[in-house]
Motif scaffolding. Structure first.
Motif, short mmCIF file in Angstrom:
data_model
loop_
_atom_site.label_atom_id
_atom_site.label_comp_id
_atom_site.label_asym_id
_atom_site.label_seq_id
_atom_site.Cartn_x
_atom_site.Cartn_y
_atom_site.Cartn_z
N ARG A 191 -5.13 4.48 -29.44
CA ARG A 191 -3.74 4.26 -29.82
C ARG A 191 -3.43 2.75 -29.92
N GLN A 192 -3.91 1.97 -28.95
CA GLN A 192 -3.69 0.53 -28.99
C GLN A 192 -4.36 -0.09 -30.21
N GLU A 193 -5.56 0.37 -30.53
CA GLU A 193 -6.28 -0.18 -31.68
C GLU A 193 -5.64 0.24 -33.01
N VAL A 194 -5.03 1.42 -33.03
CA VAL A 194 -4.28 1.82 -34.23
C VAL A 194 -3.11 0.88 -34.44
N TRP A 195 -2.40 0.55 -33.36
CA TRP A 195 -1.26 -0.37 -33.49
C TRP A 195 -1.73 -1.75 -33.91
N LEU A 196 -2.90 -2.16 -33.43
CA LEU A 196 -3.48 -3.43 -33.88
C LEU A 196 -3.75 -3.36 -35.39
#
Length: 127
Positions: free
Chosen positions: A38-43
């Motif tokens: 999820r964090q990498e998607v937001w990145l």
């Protein structure tokens, strides 16, 4: 003779449609259950549009976007490894730890790759 999965056998457009739906289910599961994904998607949501906004060549832009997408791919594979290891056993075992650590290392290298690619592309114009 090896046994094939009983779930195999669909061909043609039906197989493609099923594979597409399984892929969407996998993306949904990763986004719902995996904080790192999820964090990498937001990145990616920030960096991919930024790659289009920055004044770089189309080749550089493609490299920048590909490096970000590679992080998502590696994180999906890492999450799959972790889920498979946990499915086998939740007991602590040095091989389970090794598998999870190696998957995590792959994600780290993909993230370092993003930094290196973006730095190279952005600094190319500075020369």
């Amino acid at each position: 003779m090896s046994e094939e999965s009983p779930f195999k056998g669909k061909t043609g457009l039906r197989r493609v449609w099923n594979a597409f739906n399984y892929s969407l289910a996998g993306l949904r599961a990763a986004f719902t259950c995996e904080d790192a994904f999820r964090q990498e998607v937001w990145l990616a949501v920030i960096l991919i549009p930024a790659a289009f906004w920055l004044p770089v060549s189309w080749g550089g832009r493609a490299l920048m976007i590909a490096s970000v997408l590679l992080v998502l791919i590696v994180e999906l594979l890492n999450s799959a490894i972790e889920a498979a290891v946990d499915r086998v056993s939740l007991d602590r075992h040095h091989l389970s730890k090794r598998a999870k650590d190696i998957g995590s290392a792959a994600v780290l290298i993909a993230l370092v790759n993003v930094a290196a690619v973006w730095a190279c592309v952005l600094l190319e114009g500075v020369r």
